[in-house]
Design a protein around this motif. Structure first.
Motif, PDB file in Angstrom:
ATOM      1  N   ASP A 275       0.555  -1.438  -0.060  1.00 25.95           N
ATOM      2  CA  ASP A 275      -0.238   0.310   0.347  1.00 25.95           C
ATOM      3  C   ASP A 275       0.822   1.242   0.128  1.00 25.95           C
ATOM      4  OD1 ASP A 275      -2.520  -0.831   0.424  1.00 25.95           O
ATOM      5  OD2 ASP A 275      -1.951  -2.151   1.372  1.00 25.95           O
ATOM      6  N   TYR A 276       0.203   2.309  -0.880  1.00 23.74           N
ATOM      7  CA  TYR A 276       1.439   3.350  -1.102  1.00 23.74           C
ATOM      8  C   TYR A 276       0.455   4.915  -0.670  1.00 23.74           C
ATOM      9  CZ  TYR A 276       3.512   7.685  -2.857  1.00 23.74           C
ATOM     10  OH  TYR A 276       3.516   8.860  -3.072  1.00 23.74           O
ATOM     11  N   ASP A 277       0.458   5.239   0.134  1.00 19.35           N
ATOM     12  CA  ASP A 277       0.104   6.285   0.959  1.00 19.35           C
ATOM     13  C   ASP A 277       0.535   8.173   0.382  1.00 19.35           C
ATOM     14  OD1 ASP A 277      -1.542   8.608   2.071  1.00 19.35           O
ATOM     15  OD2 ASP A 277      -1.721   7.801   3.767  1.00 19.35           O
ATOM     16  N   PRO A 278       0.323   8.868  -0.503  1.00 25.57           N
ATOM     17  CA  PRO A 278       0.706  10.059  -0.944  1.00 25.57           C
ATOM     18  C   PRO A 278       0.682  10.874   0.429  1.00 25.57           C
ATOM     19  CG  PRO A 278      -1.122   9.970  -1.381  1.00 25.57           C
ATOM     20  CD  PRO A 278      -1.225   8.565  -1.164  1.00 25.57           C
ATOM     21  N   GLN A 279      -0.026  11.106   1.111  1.00 30.52           N
ATOM     22  CA  GLN A 279      -0.102  11.793   2.089  1.00 30.52           C
ATOM     23  C   GLN A 279       0.686  11.410   3.584  1.00 30.52           C
ATOM     24  OE1 GLN A 279      -1.444  14.437   1.819  1.00 30.52           O
ATOM     25  NE2 GLN A 279      -1.816  14.261   0.084  1.00 30.52           N
ATOM     26  N   GLY A 280       1.600  10.111   3.614  1.00 33.50           N
ATOM     27  CA  GLY A 280       2.196   9.400   4.275  1.00 33.50           C
ATOM     28  C   GLY A 280       3.538  10.111   4.952  1.00 33.50           C
ATOM     29  N   ALA A 281       4.231  10.117   5.822  1.00 32.36           N
ATOM     30  CA  ALA A 281       5.205  11.163   6.316  1.00 32.36           C
ATOM     31  C   ALA A 281       5.572  12.634   5.254  1.00 32.36           C
ATOM     32  CB  ALA A 281       6.484   9.978   5.199  1.00 32.36           C
ATOM     33  N   GLU A 282       4.387  12.439   6.573  1.00 28.93           N
ATOM     34  CA  GLU A 282       4.206  14.098   6.760  1.00 28.93           C
ATOM     35  C   GLU A 282       3.818  15.154   5.492  1.00 28.93           C
ATOM     36  OE1 GLU A 282       7.429  15.938   8.386  1.00 28.93           O
ATOM     37  OE2 GLU A 282       7.164  15.450  10.395  1.00 28.93           O
ATOM     38  N   GLY A 283       3.313  14.058   4.299  1.00 33.68           N
ATOM     39  CA  GLY A 283       3.147  14.550   2.560  1.00 33.68           C
ATOM     40  C   GLY A 283       3.897  14.230   1.450  1.00 33.68           C
ATOM     41  N   ASN A 284       5.022  13.734   2.167  1.00 39.89           N
ATOM     42  CA  ASN A 284       6.550  12.816   1.567  1.00 39.89           C
ATOM     43  C   ASN A 284       5.746  11.693   0.292  1.00 39.89           C
ATOM     44  OD1 ASN A 284       7.868  15.531   1.341  1.00 39.89           O
ATOM     45  ND2 ASN A 284       8.554  14.576   3.315  1.00 39.89           N
ATOM     46  N   GLY A 285       4.913  10.829   0.896  1.00 41.60           N
ATOM     47  CA  GLY A 285       4.230   9.491   0.700  1.00 41.60           C
ATOM     48  C   GLY A 285       5.852   8.547   1.103  1.00 41.60           C
ATOM     49  N   ARG A 286       3.929   7.556   1.790  1.00 40.10           N
ATOM     50  CA  ARG A 286       4.428   6.027   2.365  1.00 40.10           C
ATOM     51  C   ARG A 286       4.560   4.945   1.529  1.00 40.10           C
ATOM     52  NH1 ARG A 286       3.552   6.954   8.859  1.00 40.10           N
ATOM     53  NH2 ARG A 286       5.097   7.718   8.284  1.00 40.10           N
ATOM     54  N   PHE A 287       5.401   3.976   1.565  1.00 41.04           N
ATOM     55  CA  PHE A 287       4.937   2.674   1.393  1.00 41.04           C
ATOM     56  C   PHE A 287       4.621   1.433   2.572  1.00 41.04           C
ATOM     57  CE2 PHE A 287       8.301   3.361  -1.272  1.00 41.04           C
ATOM     58  CZ  PHE A 287       9.287   1.868  -0.776  1.00 41.04           C
ATOM     59  N   THR A 288       4.105   0.896   2.313  1.00 41.11           N
ATOM     60  CA  THR A 288       4.149   0.138   3.362  1.00 41.11           C
ATOM     61  C   THR A 288       3.828  -1.786   2.650  1.00 41.11           C
ATOM     62  OG1 THR A 288       3.064   0.921   5.180  1.00 41.11           O
ATOM     63  CG2 THR A 288       2.634  -1.103   5.753  1.00 41.11           C
ATOM     64  N   PHE A 289       4.283  -2.976   3.543  1.00 44.73           N
ATOM     65  CA  PHE A 289       4.928  -3.942   2.782  1.00 44.73           C
ATOM     66  C   PHE A 289       4.333  -5.216   3.690  1.00 44.73           C
ATOM     67  CE2 PHE A 289       6.865  -7.953   1.053  1.00 44.73           C
ATOM     68  CZ  PHE A 289       5.916  -8.080  -0.570  1.00 44.73           C
ATOM     69  N   THR A 290       3.774  -6.082   3.682  1.00 42.06           N
ATOM     70  CA  THR A 290       3.706  -7.118   4.133  1.00 42.06           C
ATOM     71  C   THR A 290       3.574  -8.591   3.420  1.00 42.06           C
ATOM     72  OG1 THR A 290       0.951  -7.608   4.130  1.00 42.06           O
ATOM     73  CG2 THR A 290       1.821  -5.924   6.029  1.00 42.06           C
ATOM     74  N   ILE A 291       4.334  -9.879   4.120  1.00 42.16           N
ATOM     75  CA  ILE A 291       4.364 -10.600   3.992  1.00 42.16           C
ATOM     76  C   ILE A 291       4.129 -11.944   4.735  1.00 42.16           C
ATOM     77  CG2 ILE A 291       6.644 -10.599   4.329  1.00 42.16           C
ATOM     78  CD1 ILE A 291       7.156 -12.170   1.758  1.00 42.16           C
ATOM     79  N   GLY A 292       3.434 -13.201   4.316  1.00 39.45           N
ATOM     80  CA  GLY A 292       3.523 -13.907   5.509  1.00 39.45           C
ATOM     81  C   GLY A 292       3.232 -15.373   4.162  1.00 39.45           C
TER      82      GLY A 292
END
Length: 526
Positions: free
Chosen positions: A216-233
């Motif tokens: 998942d990528y959120d363009p508003q994350g990290a104070e508006g710089n963008g953040r992506f989150t990855f999970t694996i199982g």
């Protein structure tokens, strides 16, 4: 001769030598981009005028420069066989039908992916999930996720991409998640353990084990710089026995899969500004010659769409079902005079495919010069391809040194000029550099960045007289400049340079495809 006439005659001598060298060739377009100031005219100090000129080379014909290892032939033919796409098999998912197959590393892009219309950017929210399985021992590497269909090839990893980087060894696989911008700058994290040269196990199993993931990528994350989150199982791969490990390796193991299953990466502001454009979602080969991997993906969801491959989805395939002989193999150098015009101006330039090793050069015979001489150069440059861990050097060096310590590619060498390369997160710096066997390496920590596909005007100056006589190096690339002062002892007197041109760094790594034209540089007077 009367004393009052001496300064006048010296000035006349300098003008007579410099004027022909700096005159523009007729009928060639003005190389200065709109909005950029013209490159400053170079000067030669009166003390040097007797043995040095500024030589112009436009490469309208082969200049006959000296080459060493610059045109090589592969000793064995390498066959690339791509065979992947929709498959009626059932390795990765809940039911029959999936995508995947045999995917081989190669400089030529090959992909099978859904078209995204309209294309997505780092201003959009992005989400994806699915499962994958590697049913047999594999080699090579594979990318899966969001990417651009416009790939230059030979870039190592797909440029303009966000997703999973899978690489395989003889006993398993490694996984990283990365964002690579349109300018080939990157950020990300390893999912499986990775300490370079110390601890990098192939943790992913190649026995058909199924892995489930989300991105998942959120363009508003990290104070508006963008953040992506990855999970694996995995339903079956929940622990890993590495045996007894050193403290640093044990810490790394606990921070990675399977002991840690959620990973977050904040996008640096510079990368967000650089941007990335994605018009495909699916699988792409890694873009450097190498081995093959067999892998399958299923039960996909991306940006609100679901694909279970219960039937052929009709995704876009590019080079995914073909066999051919690969003429571009790792370490096979191929650069020199070219009849092309990639760096702008009229046809004719120098450059081509350059690997970091083996050591090779293509250069004009100049000098001999020393670090007592003021050395200058300018011209045009374009980086068409810049793979990770790649680079090269442009400037003055000693041609007699052919073999050095591979762990220190500039040991035993004397060089002054421009170093092109840098950490993967940056791309390719364009830095002024001076290296000598006695004085070590003088180079700024950062400076202008050479972005792929963009033509630049550049200048370089080594001035031995400034900085209290210790010397100074400076570079301008487009509108950006950097200056670096040499320290005491970094200008030894016994240094000699007899060539000017391109040469490889000399240690293993990726490739660049770089081209230069309309060069002006300090050379020996004919």
């Amino acid at each position: 001769m009367r004393p009052l006439l001496r300064p006048f005659l010296s000035a006349v001598l300098v003008l007579a030598l410099v004027a022909p060298a700096v005159a523009k060739k007729k009928n060639r377009p003005d190389p200065t981009p709109a909005g950029d100031p013209p490159a400053p005219a170079a000067e030669i100090l009166p003390a040097q005028a007797a043995n040095m000129v500024l030589k112009e080379e436009h490469f309208d014909k082969d200049p006959g420069w000296e080459g060493y290892n610059n045109h090589m032939t592969a000793t064995t033919a390498a066959i690339v066989k791509q065979d992947f796409g929709y498959s009626a098999t059932n390795f990765a998912g809940k039911a029959k039908g999936e995508m995947g197959g045999t995917i081989q590393r190669a400089g030529k892009p090959a992909s099978y992916a859904a078209a995204l219309a309209p294309a997505k950017t780092l201003e959009d929210k992005l989400s994806a999930s699915g499962s994958f399985a590697i049913p047999s021992r594999s080699g090579g590497g594979v990318f899966f996720g969001f990417f651009s269909s416009q790939q230059p090839g030979s870039s190592g990893r797909p440029i303009g991409s966000l997703g999973l980087d899978l690489n395989f060894g003889s006993t398993g696989g490694r996984l990283a998640v990365r964002l690579i911008t349109n300018g080939n700058q990157t950020c990300g994290t390893f999912i499986t353990p990775y300490l370079p040269g110390k601890f990098r196990p192939t943790t992913l199993k190649t026995d058909g084990t199924r892995y489930h993931w989300t991105l998942d990528y959120d363009p508003q994350g990290a104070e508006g710089n963008g953040r992506f989150t990855f999970t694996i199982g995995s339903d079956t791969h929940k622990t890993q026995d590495y045996g007894t490990l050193p403290e640093a390796s044990e810490k790394e193991a606990r921070a990675r899969f399977p002991f840690t299953t959620t990973f977050t990466v904040d996008v640096p502001p510079a990368l967000r500004k650089e941007g990335a454009t994605f018009d495909r979602f699916g699988v792409c080969n890694m873009l450097k010659a190498g081995g093959s991997a067999t892998i399958y993906f299923d039960d996909l969801q991306f940006n609100g769409k679901t694909e279970d491959f219960s039937q052929d989805p009709g995704w876009v395939g590019v080079g995914n079902r073909e066999t051919y002989e690969n003429t571009e193999q790792g370490g096979v150098q191929d650069f020199g005079y070219q009849p092309t015009a990639l760096a702008g101006g009229a046809p004719g330039e120098i450059g081509g495919l350059m690997w970091r090793s083996p050591y090779a050069y293509y250069a004009d015979r100049v000098g001999p010069f020393s670090l007592k001489d003021r050395l200058e150069a300018r011209g045009r440059v374009v980086l068409k391809v810049g793979a990770p861990d790649s680079g090269m050097l442009l400037g003055w060096f000693n041609s007699e040194v052919k073999k050095t310590d591979d762990k220190d590619p500039l040991s035993g060498r004397n060089f002054v000029g421009v170093a092109i390369g840098g950490p993967t997160r940056v791309g390719h710096y364009f830095l002024p550099t001076c290296v000598t066997t006695a004085g070590g390496r003088a180079e700024p920590k950062s400076g202008p960045v050479l972005k792929q596909g963009q033509v630049y005007e550049w200048t370089f100056v080594y001035d031995p007289a400034t900085n209290d006589g210790h010397g100074q190096i400076r570079v301008t690339l487009g509108s950006e400049s950097v200056i670096h002062d040499l320290r005491a002892g970094q200008k030894p007197e016994n240094v000699l340079f007899d060539r000017f041109g391109l040469f490889g760094i000399g240690t293993g790594g990726g490739q660049v495809k770089i081209y230069l034209d309309d060069l002006t540089y300090s050379a020996a007077k004919p």
